[in-house]
Design an enzyme around this catalytic site. Sequence first.
Site, PDB file in Angstrom:
ATOM      1  N   ASP A  16      42.550  29.624  35.769  1.00 42.44           N
ATOM      2  CA  ASP A  16      41.592  29.353  36.842  1.00 42.44           C
ATOM      3  C   ASP A  16      40.843  28.069  36.493  1.00 42.44           C
ATOM      4  O   ASP A  16      39.788  28.091  35.865  1.00 42.44           O
ATOM      5  CB  ASP A  16      40.624  30.528  36.950  1.00 42.44           C
ATOM      6  N   GLU A  89      43.002  25.518  48.168  1.00 42.16           N
ATOM      7  CA  GLU A  89      42.112  26.191  49.112  1.00 42.16           C
ATOM      8  C   GLU A  89      41.814  25.370  50.361  1.00 42.16           C
ATOM      9  O   GLU A  89      41.564  24.164  50.300  1.00 42.16           O
ATOM     10  CB  GLU A  89      40.795  26.523  48.395  1.00 42.16           C
ATOM     11  N   LYS A 126      44.963  29.095  49.819  1.00 43.45           N
ATOM     12  CA  LYS A 126      43.822  29.993  49.644  1.00 43.45           C
ATOM     13  C   LYS A 126      42.932  29.969  50.883  1.00 43.45           C
ATOM     14  O   LYS A 126      42.579  28.902  51.385  1.00 43.45           O
ATOM     15  CB  LYS A 126      42.991  29.585  48.425  1.00 43.45           C
ATOM     16  N   THR A 150      40.988  34.813  49.166  1.00 46.87           N
ATOM     17  CA  THR A 150      39.954  34.702  48.145  1.00 46.87           C
ATOM     18  C   THR A 150      38.618  35.222  48.669  1.00 46.87           C
ATOM     19  O   THR A 150      38.512  35.656  49.815  1.00 46.87           O
ATOM     20  CB  THR A 150      39.855  33.236  47.673  1.00 46.87           C
ATOM     21  N   PHE A 172      37.099  39.473  43.394  1.00 51.73           N
ATOM     22  CA  PHE A 172      36.210  38.752  42.471  1.00 51.73           C
ATOM     23  C   PHE A 172      35.430  39.721  41.575  1.00 51.73           C
ATOM     24  O   PHE A 172      34.332  40.149  41.917  1.00 51.73           O
ATOM     25  CB  PHE A 172      35.242  37.878  43.271  1.00 51.73           C
TER      26      PHE A 172
END
Length: 318
Positions: A16, A89, A126, A150, A172
């Site tokens: 990440d 994203e 994303k 996400t 998350f």
Amino acid sequence: MNQLDALRQWTTVVADTGDFKQLSISKPQDATTNPSLILKAVQKAEYRPLLDETVKAHAGKPLDEVIDRLLMRFGTEILSIIPGRVSTEVDARLSFDTAATVARGERIVALYKAEGIDTEKRLLIKVASTWEGIEAARLLQQKGIRTNLTLLFSFAQAVACGAAGVQLISPFVGRIYDWYKKSAGAKWDEAASAGANDPGVQSVREIFNYYKQQGIKTEVMGASFRNVGQIQALAGCDLLTISPELLAELAASNAPLTHALDAKAAASGNAEKVSYDEAGFRFALNEDAMATEKLAEGIRAFAADAVKLEKLMQESGK
């Protein structure tokens, strides 16, 4: 065997980060990025040239297109190092606009294709797990564009994503943990809320078990970790996306690691199938104060970092 190698027995390890020069150390299969990580990277001297070169090469183009080109530039650099997929994203400011999200996702795919990337195998788009984002992901998936949903904090979001047939979800963990810790205040007991009792870990376990019980093919990738204990408690999850710092911590430990989540064991459960129409989804999300607050906060934070990235680009172009 260190804990990172042990984790790889059961889980696909994902990095990440936007700091792609660290990837050769941890050797992840996949990598994820977001506007905040890219913003952090381009403020470092070794990555600033990527921003300056992108702005110069595409002077006069709309700013949103230049940002997508920068994200793609980082993504292709990452793909030159890792064997698997990169997640790029869509602008968080489009989180409530299905059509605009689809269009932006298609443009990002086209940019990667122009660089010779096999986007079906190596790219995930994303998208925020709003109702509009999930609908956009459904449409993108129908076009053969794989998606990573996400900013996912609730079971309701996960159910809707599974029904939409998205490729992957990113619940998350750390941000869920943050909310419950802040909410508890002085009453928070760190030891009693660690490992398998961590609220973020429990959320991912519930989603993982439900997906396996229902035969939902969407991959579950735990994200946003605050400590290695959260990662250890989710060993066996389909994928885990981990910061370089925590990857290094896992690699430095030779302590035993337990297989915490097991897909075959989970599949033997008999959870009742859940489904939501738009009104049901919105109400279920509204009933979950943590998920409602963290989703809104996450979108605001990513949007703010996108604005900061735009300002850096404007300054670079002067």
